[in-house]
Write an enzyme that holds these catalytic residues in place. Sequence first.
Site, mmCIF file in Angstrom:
data_model
loop_
_atom_site.group_PDB
_atom_site.id
_atom_site.type_symbol
_atom_site.label_atom_id
_atom_site.label_comp_id
_atom_site.label_asym_id
_atom_site.label_seq_id
_atom_site.Cartn_x
_atom_site.Cartn_y
_atom_site.Cartn_z
ATOM 1 N N ASP A 182 -11.389 1.692 9.652
ATOM 2 C CA ASP A 182 -10.915 1.364 8.478
ATOM 3 C C ASP A 182 -11.582 0.061 7.813
ATOM 4 O O ASP A 182 -10.803 -0.615 7.317
ATOM 5 C CB ASP A 182 -9.360 1.368 8.293
ATOM 6 C CG ASP A 182 -8.979 1.569 6.733
ATOM 7 O OD1 ASP A 182 -9.870 2.092 5.913
ATOM 8 O OD2 ASP A 182 -7.789 1.352 6.448
ATOM 9 N N GLY A 216 0.795 -1.285 0.127
ATOM 10 C CA GLY A 216 -0.161 0.026 -0.100
ATOM 11 C C GLY A 216 0.810 1.189 -0.074
ATOM 12 O O GLY A 216 1.891 1.157 -0.312
ATOM 13 N N VAL A 257 2.955 -6.125 3.071
ATOM 14 C CA VAL A 257 2.932 -7.214 3.709
ATOM 15 C C VAL A 257 3.357 -8.597 3.054
ATOM 16 O O VAL A 257 3.242 -8.626 1.868
ATOM 17 C CB VAL A 257 1.195 -7.572 3.996
ATOM 18 C CG1 VAL A 257 1.037 -8.975 4.765
ATOM 19 C CG2 VAL A 257 0.748 -6.362 4.685
ATOM 20 N N GLY A 312 3.351 0.942 3.275
ATOM 21 C CA GLY A 312 4.006 -0.179 3.788
ATOM 22 C C GLY A 312 3.428 -1.550 2.708
ATOM 23 O O GLY A 312 2.839 -1.468 1.970
#
Length: 377
Positions: free
Chosen positions: A156, A38, A43, A41
């Site tokens: 979110d 994103g 994952v 950052g």
Amino acid sequence: MPTAQPHADAPPGSMDPAALVGEVLDGRFQLLSLISQGSMGAVYRAEQLRLGRVVALKLMWLDEARIHGPARETAAERFLNEAATLARLGARNTVRIYDFGMWQGRPFLVMEYIAGQSLAALVRRGPLAPARALDIAVQICRSLREAHRLGVVHRDLKPANILVTVGEDGELVKVVDFGLVAHVGRDSDTTGAGRLVGSPRYMAPEQIQEAPVDGRADLYALGLLIFQMLTGGLPFDSAGTASALLDHVQTPPLRLAERLPAAAALPAVVEWTVATALSKDPADRFASVDELRVALGGCAVALVGGPELARLEPRLVEGRCVLPPALAEGAPRPTAVPPPPAPAPAPGLPLLKLMLALVVAVLALAVALLLLDPGPG
């Protein structure tokens, strides 16, 4: 061991997340593959080397070309806040945290690895069966229930933050990414003044207006998720970010019936539940996630009932969901969390006297038996 390099097309100071695959963070976690990335950052699927355990590792790279000075500290603080929050959450429907720390000035978070797919991937293929959509919503409620009890608002909720996998007793839902949480009652948070936090398509009106936010903002987002699961789309025809924000604040949402063909009409309680969750004013929504759970229970009953049940509609009384008796019969309320057991009361004075008298009596009997025993002879 590969060394991460900036992407060729990226501005100076940024990093290509894929170039980190193969790195070992903190001597303990080897990055195996990139799962997603994103704006702040990425994952990774990683291995916790000493345990041989596959984990999900979220790494914030804090792009220096876009995030400067105090903003970098704020971003890191927000990320570590996610770690501290997740460490307190243990609900079955919340992703578990194993570890967190810093690597080369970048925060990282280590979580359980979920071998499944996101709700975003599911709804891209079209609407879900109503019973399945309601079950997913109930499982999301279980995650939010624990968080809200701890004073934590997710803020979110969106399809990408809902993972769906297979559990021991069927489909298992996991809520992920509490990175934008806010602790209710604090005078300030780590998002910075004048900055919106969340995804524009799923933000509650009070978030957009920077008004006080509590768990009812998550219920608004969940109402949007339920609408999307049932119809394949959202209740607003927003063309861009600004339009989406304006719609949440000003535009009445479409009804489910306006998105569904006549043959797919849903019971009135389903329409009412989604409309209540999507109320512009938080005071007109369910007062808590438990009350939304009650409404979802009524929806489940109406789905398998006949035409009479399909016409029944609940009422909202001071934020509480009041189901018609015919719907309430088969709609169990969320199980109350039992209070911790009260400590046993200390023995009272009469009981102590009785116990003392018994001890004296036993001793006296023992002495008498010794005196009466003639012994060997």
